[in-house]
Design a protein around this motif. Sequence first.
Motif, PDB file in Angstrom:
ATOM      1  N   GLY A  81       0.788  -1.226   0.000  1.00  8.64           N
ATOM      2  CA  GLY A  81       0.000   0.000   0.000  1.00  8.64           C
ATOM      3  C   GLY A  81       0.814   1.267   0.000  1.00  8.64           C
ATOM      4  N   ALA A  82       2.143   1.139  -0.003  1.00 11.74           N
ATOM      5  CA  ALA A  82       3.001   2.321   0.161  1.00 11.74           C
ATOM      6  C   ALA A  82       2.876   3.294  -1.008  1.00 11.74           C
ATOM      7  N   ASP A  83       2.839   2.768  -2.225  1.00 10.01           N
ATOM      8  CA  ASP A  83       2.782   3.647  -3.395  1.00 10.01           C
ATOM      9  C   ASP A  83       1.504   4.466  -3.402  1.00 10.01           C
ATOM     10  N   ARG A  84       0.360   3.836  -3.109  1.00 11.32           N
ATOM     11  CA  ARG A  84      -0.905   4.567  -3.079  1.00 11.32           C
ATOM     12  C   ARG A  84      -0.900   5.628  -1.973  1.00 11.32           C
ATOM     13  N   LEU A  85      -0.369   5.295  -0.824  1.00 14.00           N
ATOM     14  CA  LEU A  85      -0.318   6.270   0.268  1.00 14.00           C
ATOM     15  C   LEU A  85       0.583   7.452  -0.093  1.00 14.00           C
ATOM     16  N   ARG A  86       1.691   7.173  -0.753  1.00 11.88           N
ATOM     17  CA  ARG A  86       2.571   8.271  -1.172  1.00 11.88           C
ATOM     18  C   ARG A  86       1.873   9.183  -2.177  1.00 11.88           C
ATOM     19  N   GLU A  87       1.152   8.582  -3.102  1.00 13.65           N
ATOM     20  CA  GLU A  87       0.414   9.376  -4.081  1.00 13.65           C
ATOM     21  C   GLU A  87      -0.642  10.250  -3.408  1.00 13.65           C
ATOM     22  N   ASN A  88      -1.313   9.688  -2.416  1.00 11.50           N
ATOM     23  CA  ASN A  88      -2.410  10.412  -1.766  1.00 11.50           C
ATOM     24  C   ASN A  88      -1.933  11.479  -0.794  1.00 11.50           C
ATOM     25  N   HIS A  89      -0.738  11.287  -0.212  1.00 12.92           N
ATOM     26  CA  HIS A  89      -0.311  12.170   0.874  1.00 12.92           C
ATOM     27  C   HIS A  89       1.023  12.863   0.624  1.00 12.92           C
ATOM     28  N   ALA A  90       1.698  12.545  -0.477  1.00 10.74           N
ATOM     29  CA  ALA A  90       2.963  13.197  -0.831  1.00 10.74           C
ATOM     30  C   ALA A  90       3.971  13.139   0.314  1.00 10.74           C
ATOM     31  N   VAL A  91       4.217  11.945   0.814  1.00 11.94           N
ATOM     32  CA  VAL A  91       5.113  11.763   1.954  1.00 11.94           C
ATOM     33  C   VAL A  91       6.346  10.965   1.536  1.00 11.94           C
ATOM     34  N   PRO A  92       7.451  11.114   2.261  1.00  9.72           N
ATOM     35  CA  PRO A  92       8.638  10.298   1.976  1.00  9.72           C
ATOM     36  C   PRO A  92       8.441   8.860   2.424  1.00  9.72           C
ATOM     37  N   ILE A  93       9.141   7.955   1.735  1.00 11.93           N
ATOM     38  CA  ILE A  93       9.124   6.533   2.097  1.00 11.93           C
ATOM     39  C   ILE A  93      10.559   6.116   2.398  1.00 11.93           C
ATOM     40  N   TYR A  94      10.801   5.692   3.623  1.00 13.58           N
ATOM     41  CA  TYR A  94      12.119   5.246   4.064  1.00 13.58           C
ATOM     42  C   TYR A  94      12.160   3.720   4.023  1.00 13.58           C
ATOM     43  N   ALA A  95      13.256   3.178   3.473  1.00 17.76           N
ATOM     44  CA  ALA A  95      13.324   1.730   3.271  1.00 17.76           C
ATOM     45  C   ALA A  95      14.781   1.292   3.226  1.00 17.76           C
ATOM     46  N   PRO A  96      15.026  -0.006   3.416  1.00 12.96           N
ATOM     47  CA  PRO A  96      16.393  -0.501   3.251  1.00 12.96           C
ATOM     48  C   PRO A  96      16.872  -0.355   1.817  1.00 12.96           C
ATOM     49  N   ASP A  97      18.180  -0.460   1.661  1.00 10.98           N
ATOM     50  CA  ASP A  97      18.791  -0.287   0.343  1.00 10.98           C
ATOM     51  C   ASP A  97      18.633  -1.587  -0.438  1.00 10.98           C
ATOM     52  N   ASP A  98      17.472  -1.740  -1.058  1.00  7.56           N
ATOM     53  CA  ASP A  98      17.124  -2.962  -1.774  1.00  7.56           C
ATOM     54  C   ASP A  98      16.334  -2.561  -3.013  1.00  7.56           C
ATOM     55  N   PRO A  99      16.830  -2.893  -4.217  1.00 10.48           N
ATOM     56  CA  PRO A  99      16.138  -2.482  -5.436  1.00 10.48           C
ATOM     57  C   PRO A  99      14.745  -3.075  -5.580  1.00 10.48           C
TER      58      PRO A  99
END
Length: 254
Positions: free
Chosen positions: A61-79
Amino acid sequence: MHVVPLPALADNYIWLLHDDSNQAIVVDPGEAAPVESALRARNLTLRAILLTHHHPDHIGGADRLRENHAVPIYAPDDPRIAVATHRVRDGETLTLQQPAARFEIIAVPGHTLSHIVYVGEGVLLCGDTLFSLGCGRLFEGTPAQMLSSLQRLASLPGDLLVCCGHEYTVANGRFAQTVEPDNTALKQRLDEVAKLRAEHRPSVPATLSSELACNPFLRVDSEEVMAWCRRHGAANDPIARFAALRSAKDVFRA
């Protein structure tokens, strides 16, 4: 900081953290809808998304939440986590302004090779590495890696709240009882869990100190766990004991 487990998918928990000024963080959103509902119900503003590992039930759900709220997404260094806007690594500190929060990043290979946890604000956001009364399956890492990761977590302050990714406590507890049937703390924890689940309430978070007293995967050097391992031919060293526990849990049915 207020800590709210949001049930999602079949048995996942998405973790919602918010302050008294209604600024929120969400951790491992496997789907967007439960997060959106919680934000509306509590009148919260989403400010950031934290991800622990790449599995779809934690990032779906991260992509949809970012689109809706324009927030940064922090994650491990994994492609495999293409949606990330910021990468965080072992030993770094993530500092957020809204809500004001600081998290230490710890790499915990085992469940996946790039899995990380976030530690701060009284919580251990541990994804699928540590569960209440259990630990994650070894999809990518080795027993040695996972045991080392769990030992790093075991050294953290005992009052941390263990915020894990799934409601697995009842099943984990059944296995734990076969390993340490005389563990009084485990019996008390299972009574507590039974009451919570009967009331349709989450069994987590639990304190790390409780897990240290009850969780066999954190107790490979305890006398009762070592006795179980001797009966299963794996008493010589901690890695062998952990591997025996994990292999037994993989096929356990009760």
